[in-house]
Design an enzyme around this catalytic site. Sequence first.
Site, PDB file in Angstrom:
ATOM      1  N   ASN A 131      11.623   4.049   0.563  1.00  0.00           N
ATOM      2  CA  ASN A 131      10.558   4.888  -0.001  1.00  0.00           C
ATOM      3  C   ASN A 131       9.860   5.632   1.151  1.00  0.00           C
ATOM      4  OD1 ASN A 131       7.847   5.621  -0.757  1.00  0.00           O
ATOM      5  ND2 ASN A 131       8.091   4.412  -2.607  1.00  0.00           N
ATOM      6  N   ASP A 166       7.264   7.801   0.871  1.00  0.00           N
ATOM      7  CA  ASP A 166       5.925   8.311   0.524  1.00  0.00           C
ATOM      8  C   ASP A 166       4.982   8.358   1.724  1.00  0.00           C
ATOM      9  OD1 ASP A 166       6.760   8.341  -2.102  1.00  0.00           O
ATOM     10  OD2 ASP A 166       5.517   6.641  -2.741  1.00  0.00           O
ATOM     11  N   HIS A 167       4.991   7.277   2.510  1.00  0.00           N
ATOM     12  CA  HIS A 167       3.941   7.182   3.521  1.00  0.00           C
ATOM     13  C   HIS A 167       4.253   7.940   4.810  1.00  0.00           C
ATOM     14  CE1 HIS A 167       1.585   5.054   0.759  1.00  0.00           C
ATOM     15  NE2 HIS A 167       2.549   4.183   0.547  1.00  0.00           N
ATOM     16  N   ARG A 169      -3.049  15.524   8.508  1.00  0.00           N
ATOM     17  CA  ARG A 169      -3.381  16.702   9.306  1.00  0.00           C
ATOM     18  C   ARG A 169      -3.081  18.008   8.565  1.00  0.00           C
ATOM     19  NH1 ARG A 169      -4.004  16.629  15.128  1.00  0.00           N
ATOM     20  NH2 ARG A 169      -5.623  15.072  15.360  1.00  0.00           N
ATOM     21  N   HIS A 200       7.568   9.067  -4.702  1.00  0.00           N
ATOM     22  CA  HIS A 200       6.675   9.035  -5.864  1.00  0.00           C
ATOM     23  C   HIS A 200       5.839  10.310  -5.878  1.00  0.00           C
ATOM     24  CE1 HIS A 200       3.234   6.612  -8.041  1.00  0.00           C
ATOM     25  NE2 HIS A 200       3.648   7.639  -8.741  1.00  0.00           N
ATOM     26  N   ARG A 210       2.917  11.732  -7.209  1.00  0.00           N
ATOM     27  CA  ARG A 210       1.708  11.323  -7.936  1.00  0.00           C
ATOM     28  C   ARG A 210       1.013  12.535  -8.518  1.00  0.00           C
ATOM     29  NH1 ARG A 210       0.006   5.896  -6.642  1.00  0.00           N
ATOM     30  NH2 ARG A 210      -1.766   6.470  -7.926  1.00  0.00           N
ATOM     31  N   ARG A 227      -1.055  12.989  -3.576  1.00  0.00           N
ATOM     32  CA  ARG A 227      -1.703  12.492  -2.351  1.00  0.00           C
ATOM     33  C   ARG A 227      -0.708  12.276  -1.210  1.00  0.00           C
ATOM     34  NH1 ARG A 227      -3.297   6.469  -4.355  1.00  0.00           N
ATOM     35  NH2 ARG A 227      -4.282   7.702  -5.972  1.00  0.00           N
ATOM     36  N   HIS A 228       0.575  12.104  -1.535  1.00  0.00           N
ATOM     37  CA  HIS A 228       1.550  12.044  -0.430  1.00  0.00           C
ATOM     38  C   HIS A 228       2.712  13.014  -0.684  1.00  0.00           C
ATOM     39  CE1 HIS A 228       2.946   8.863  -3.118  1.00  0.00           C
ATOM     40  NE2 HIS A 228       2.064   7.988  -2.696  1.00  0.00           N
ATOM     41  N   GLU A 250      10.037   8.528  -8.557  1.00  0.00           N
ATOM     42  CA  GLU A 250       9.000   7.723  -9.234  1.00  0.00           C
ATOM     43  C   GLU A 250       7.942   8.646  -9.789  1.00  0.00           C
ATOM     44  OE1 GLU A 250       7.137   4.872  -6.741  1.00  0.00           O
ATOM     45  OE2 GLU A 250       8.982   3.822  -6.346  1.00  0.00           O
ATOM     46  N   THR A 289      -0.392  -3.317 -16.984  1.00  0.00           N
ATOM     47  CA  THR A 289      -0.594  -4.677 -17.480  1.00  0.00           C
ATOM     48  C   THR A 289      -1.564  -5.363 -16.514  1.00  0.00           C
ATOM     49  OG1 THR A 289       1.191  -5.536 -16.120  1.00  0.00           O
ATOM     50  CG2 THR A 289       1.769  -4.862 -18.348  1.00  0.00           C
ATOM     51  N   THR A 290      -2.002  -6.562 -16.873  1.00  0.00           N
ATOM     52  CA  THR A 290      -2.904  -7.274 -15.970  1.00  0.00           C
ATOM     53  C   THR A 290      -2.202  -7.585 -14.647  1.00  0.00           C
ATOM     54  OG1 THR A 290      -2.289  -9.253 -17.166  1.00  0.00           O
ATOM     55  CG2 THR A 290      -4.449  -8.340 -17.649  1.00  0.00           C
ATOM     56  N   GLU A 297      12.521  -2.340 -12.809  1.00  0.00           N
ATOM     57  CA  GLU A 297      12.175  -2.728 -11.434  1.00  0.00           C
ATOM     58  C   GLU A 297      11.038  -3.729 -11.539  1.00  0.00           C
ATOM     59  OE1 GLU A 297      12.186   0.192  -8.352  1.00  0.00           O
ATOM     60  OE2 GLU A 297      10.552  -0.801  -7.294  1.00  0.00           O
ATOM     61  N   HIS A 337       7.747  -3.468  -4.179  1.00  0.00           N
ATOM     62  CA  HIS A 337       6.315  -3.350  -3.918  1.00  0.00           C
ATOM     63  C   HIS A 337       5.855  -4.480  -3.000  1.00  0.00           C
ATOM     64  CE1 HIS A 337       2.615  -1.091  -4.658  1.00  0.00           C
ATOM     65  NE2 HIS A 337       2.063  -2.203  -4.231  1.00  0.00           N
ATOM     66  N   GLY A 376       8.929   0.580   1.070  1.00  0.00           N
ATOM     67  CA  GLY A 376       8.378   1.713   1.790  1.00  0.00           C
ATOM     68  C   GLY A 376       7.357   1.368   2.848  1.00  0.00           C
ATOM     69  N   TYR A 377       6.194   0.946   2.396  1.00  0.00           N
ATOM     70  CA  TYR A 377       5.022   0.860   3.272  1.00  0.00           C
ATOM     71  C   TYR A 377       5.273   0.023   4.532  1.00  0.00           C
ATOM     72  CZ  TYR A 377       0.127   0.351   4.572  1.00  0.00           C
ATOM     73  OH  TYR A 377      -1.054   0.368   5.256  1.00  0.00           O
TER      74      TYR A 377
HETATM   75  N1  PXP Z   1       8.755   0.420  -6.186  1.00  0.00           N
HETATM   76  C1  PXP Z   1       7.818   1.093  -6.882  1.00  0.00           C
HETATM   77  C2  PXP Z   1       8.055   1.343  -8.334  1.00  0.00           C
HETATM   78  C3  PXP Z   1       6.656   1.570  -6.252  1.00  0.00           C
HETATM   79  O1  PXP Z   1       5.735   2.250  -6.970  1.00  0.00           O
HETATM   80  C4  PXP Z   1       6.498   1.342  -4.869  1.00  0.00           C
HETATM   81  C5  PXP Z   1       5.280   1.851  -4.176  1.00  0.00           C
HETATM   82  O2  PXP Z   1       5.255   3.225  -4.186  1.00  0.00           O
HETATM   83  C6  PXP Z   1       7.502   0.669  -4.183  1.00  0.00           C
HETATM   84  C7  PXP Z   1       8.613   0.188  -4.869  1.00  0.00           C
HETATM   85  C8  PXP Z   1       7.439   0.445  -2.702  1.00  0.00           C
HETATM   86  O3  PXP Z   1       6.369  -0.366  -2.400  1.00  0.00           O
HETATM   87  P1  PXP Z   1       5.955  -0.553  -0.870  1.00  0.00           P
HETATM   88  O4  PXP Z   1       5.602   0.816  -0.355  1.00  0.00           O
HETATM   89  O5  PXP Z   1       4.804  -1.474  -0.943  1.00  0.00           O
HETATM   90  O6  PXP Z   1       7.147  -1.124  -0.164  1.00  0.00           O
END
Ligand code: PXP
Length: 255
Positions: free
Chosen positions: A12, A14-15, A23, A48, A50, A54-55, A75, A105-106, A156, A199, A221-222
């Site tokens: 992923n 995104d970050h 910047r 993703h 969004r 934001r990214h 995503e 969900t919770t 997932e 995640h 990703g992160y």
């Molecule tokens: N899977 C899904 C569906 C997500 O929304 C995310 C976060 O964007 C990830 C995986 C990856 O999570 P992480 O960035 O915490 O590894």
Amino acid sequence: MSTALPLRLGVNVDHIATLRNARGGTRPDPVRAALLAIEAGADGITAHLREDRRHIRDADMARLKAEISKPLNFEMAATADMMTISLATKPHAVCLVPERREELTTEGGLDVVGQHNALAPFIARLNDAGIRVSLFIAADPAQIEMAARLRAPVIEIHTGAWCDAVGDGLLGKAESEWQRIVAGAALARAAGLEVHAGHGLDYATAERIAALPEIAELNIGYYMVGEALFVGLAETVRTMRAAMDRGRGKAAGNG
Ligand code: PXP
């Protein structure tokens, strides 16, 4: 006993875009990161889009689709705007994720039980367009059964609560979250769903979950973007791949 499924790594990006947007310019480029991750062994790229952009931005998604040689996992929230963009982008897969509180969900996954009426035509339209739909849900039996009824081919499993508990050293909570994931993966597979997970995963949690034979793909990703700052993205992808391979080597049926 059957051999475990091959385990794919979706990276992923995104970050990388989060850092770029800090910047407001063009660097670091998430597409460059995606190409590098693939060269280092990623089996696919996840991004993703969004609603607040934001990214990842619309142009990133279009460039990812045009420039990468491996499957793109798009995503998005289940909105009319995102449907239009995803149909135009034609990614390999769409993963439907919650964006607003009322869709959650919770446990944090998409509430497919509460939203099945809205999701059914959405999923059908993506299925008809030949885009593989995945639902990002908690490992909750009611959510898994509804995902199968909605004819999504993939779920997932949201691993965030488990990874948080592991990270916080909450052993009892980590164990109960883990058992939920183990049971959910088996239930989903028995219902004919392909099972992914993601995640909050790091090397250790990815290695552990890789041992579940039902899981076909991890999306991460992160943590990888953070590690890449210190050792480089290619090295991070290779180390993650090795952790996953070690875990998969322990899967039932591989012994
Ligand atoms: N899977 C899904 C569906 C997500 O929304 C995310 C976060 O964007 C990830 C995986 C990856 O999570 P992480 O960035 O915490 O590894």
